[in-house]
Design an enzyme around this catalytic site. Structure first.
Site, PDB file in Angstrom:
ATOM      1  N   LEU A  45     -12.924   7.684   4.887  1.00  0.00           N
ATOM      2  CA  LEU A  45     -11.571   7.778   4.332  1.00  0.00           C
ATOM      3  C   LEU A  45     -11.134   6.371   3.967  1.00  0.00           C
ATOM      4  CD1 LEU A  45      -8.559   9.803   5.679  1.00  0.00           C
ATOM      5  CD2 LEU A  45      -8.287   7.399   5.091  1.00  0.00           C
ATOM      6  N   ILE A  46     -10.683   6.199   2.732  1.00  0.00           N
ATOM      7  CA  ILE A  46     -10.241   4.893   2.239  1.00  0.00           C
ATOM      8  C   ILE A  46      -8.806   5.010   1.766  1.00  0.00           C
ATOM      9  CG2 ILE A  46     -10.712   3.015   0.622  1.00  0.00           C
ATOM     10  CD1 ILE A  46     -13.577   4.048   0.392  1.00  0.00           C
ATOM     11  N   SER A  61      -6.113   1.634  -7.428  1.00  0.00           N
ATOM     12  CA  SER A  61      -6.555   0.529  -8.276  1.00  0.00           C
ATOM     13  C   SER A  61      -7.283  -0.502  -7.424  1.00  0.00           C
ATOM     14  CB  SER A  61      -5.349  -0.128  -8.986  1.00  0.00           C
ATOM     15  OG  SER A  61      -4.476  -0.717  -8.038  1.00  0.00           O
ATOM     16  N   GLY A  62      -7.811  -1.524  -8.082  1.00  0.00           N
ATOM     17  CA  GLY A  62      -8.332  -2.687  -7.390  1.00  0.00           C
ATOM     18  C   GLY A  62      -9.481  -2.423  -6.440  1.00  0.00           C
ATOM     19  N   GLY A 102      -9.618  -0.926  -3.570  1.00  0.00           N
ATOM     20  CA  GLY A 102      -9.690   0.424  -3.035  1.00  0.00           C
ATOM     21  C   GLY A 102     -10.383   1.379  -3.979  1.00  0.00           C
ATOM     22  N   SER A 144      -7.278 -10.374   4.418  1.00  0.00           N
ATOM     23  CA  SER A 144      -7.191 -11.367   3.353  1.00  0.00           C
ATOM     24  C   SER A 144      -7.536 -12.709   3.979  1.00  0.00           C
ATOM     25  CB  SER A 144      -5.759 -11.407   2.804  1.00  0.00           C
ATOM     26  OG  SER A 144      -5.549 -12.546   1.979  1.00  0.00           O
ATOM     27  N   TYR A 179       3.871 -11.914   3.839  1.00  0.00           N
ATOM     28  CA  TYR A 179       2.551 -11.327   3.595  1.00  0.00           C
ATOM     29  C   TYR A 179       1.531 -11.861   4.590  1.00  0.00           C
ATOM     30  CZ  TYR A 179      -1.793 -10.157   1.171  1.00  0.00           C
ATOM     31  OH  TYR A 179      -3.042  -9.686   0.862  1.00  0.00           O
TER      32      TYR A 179
END
Length: 277
Positions: A7-8, A13-14, A16, A138, A151
Site C-alpha cells: 500500500l502506497i 503525482s511525483g 508516489g 527527506s 516542514y
C-alpha cells in the site's frame, strides 16, 4: 504463496505515482492511494503506459476513519498486507514570525501525524506477514533548512518516530526504514505555492527569502526524476536486508552524511547561512 501486497500513500503525482507503477512492475499487488480519486488520471495513464495494473483507492492520511476504512478494505479484498510506503506529504515554505501556529500544525498533520495514523492502522497486518514499513522523509528530515521550519520539523519528527519504532517493530518481525530524497523534479515543488512576490511580502525577511528562493530554484533545476527516486523505494521493498536509512541519490547521501558527521552543528549552520546571505 500469494503475491505480496504493498500500500502506497500519496500516489497522484511525483514519487508516489512512480513508486506505484514501479512496484506493480516489480510484481507486487499495488494499492495506490490518494486523497482525491478525481486526481487519479495521471496515475491511470502511467499504469496503462507501463502495462501494469493498480488497485486505486481513496485514503486521506489526515482522516483516521479514511485510513482505517482503506486498510480494512485491502485486507478484505487481498487477504494480506506485506508492505506500506508512507509517501503522502506536503511542502511548505515560510518562517514563524510571518505565519500562524495553525499553519505549522497543518504541516505537521499531513507530514507527521498522517504517517503515525497509517502506521498504527497497518502494523497488526504487517506483523502477520513479517512485512516492511517504509516512510519517505527527506534530506529535510536530517538537515534543517531556512524557511522550511515547519516542514523540516515534521520530517525530523517522522525520522525520530521511525528510528525509535524500528527496534520495537523488529522484535515482532516488521522491518522499518526511511527513504530520504533530495531535490526531485515533481509537482511537489509547484504545490508548495511560493508566490512570485513572496519576498516582497516577507517584510524584514524579504532579502533572505529572495536569496533562498533563487538558490532553491537552481537546486531543483538539476533535480533527479521521480522515477529515479522511486527506484530506491523498490530497492527497499525487495532487498534481502532493509537498512534503516536510504538516500535516493549521491547528492542526497553527501548532504545527509554531512549532517550525521557534524557533531557540533557548525558545518551545517555555515552551509545553510550561505543560502540566505
Amino acid at each position: 504463496m500469494s503475491t505480496k501486497v504493498v500500500l502506497i500513500t500519496g500516489t497522484s503525482s511525483g514519487i508516489g505515482l512512480a513508486a506505484a507503477v514501479s512496484a506493480s512492475h516489480a510484481g507486487f499487488t499495488t494499492v495506490a492511494t490518494l486523497r482525491d480519486p478525481a486526481r487519479a488520471d495521471a496515475l491511470r495513464k502511467a499504469a496503462e503506459a507501463a502495462g501494469v495494473e493498480l488497485d486505486i483507492r481513496r485514503l486521506d492520511v489526515t482522516d483516521a476513519a479514511s485510513v482505517e476504512e482503506c486498510v480494512a478494505g485491502v485486507i478484505a479484498d487481498h487477504g494480506r498486507l506485506d508492505a506500506v510506503v508512507n509517501n503522502a506529504g506536503a511542502g511548505h515554505v515560510g518562517t514563524i514570525e510571518n505565519e500562524s501556529v495553525d499553519e505549522v500544525r497543518r504541516v505537521m498533520e499531513v507530514n507527521f501525524f498522517g504517517v503515525v495514523t497509517v502506521t498504527r492502522a497497518a502494523l497488526p497486518h504487517l506483523r502477520a506477514t513479517g512485512g516492511r514499513l517504509l516512510t519517505v522523509t527527506s534530506v529535510g528530515g536530517v538537515v534543517g533548512q531556512p524557511f522550511n521550519e515547519a516542514y523540516c520539523a515534521a520530517k525530523f519528527a517522522a525520522e525520530g518516530f521511525m528510528e525509535s519504532l524500528a527496534p520495537v517493530a523488529a522484535s515482532v518481525g516488521v522491518a522499518v526504514g526511511v527513504i530520504e530524497p533530495g531535490a526531485v523534479a515533481s509537482e511537489f515543488v509547484a504545490n508548495v505555492g511560493v508566490k512570485e512576490d513572496a519576498a516582497a511580502e516577507a517584510g524584514v525577511y524579504g532579502p533572505a527569502l529572495a536569496n533562498y528562493i533563487s538558490r532553491t530554484r537552481g537546486a531543483f533545476a538539476n533535480a533527479q526524476t521521480s522515477e529515479e527516486a522511486a527506484a530506491t523505494i523498490i530497492e527497499a521493498l525487495t532487498a534481502d536486508r532493509l537498512p534503516f536509512r536510504m538516500q535516493t541519490s549521491d547528492v542526497a547521501r553527501a548532504f545527509a552524511g554531512g549532517k550525521l558527521a557534524d557533531l557540533d552543528g557548525s558545518r551545517i549552520q555555515t552551509m545553510t547561512s550561505a543560502w540566505v546571505a
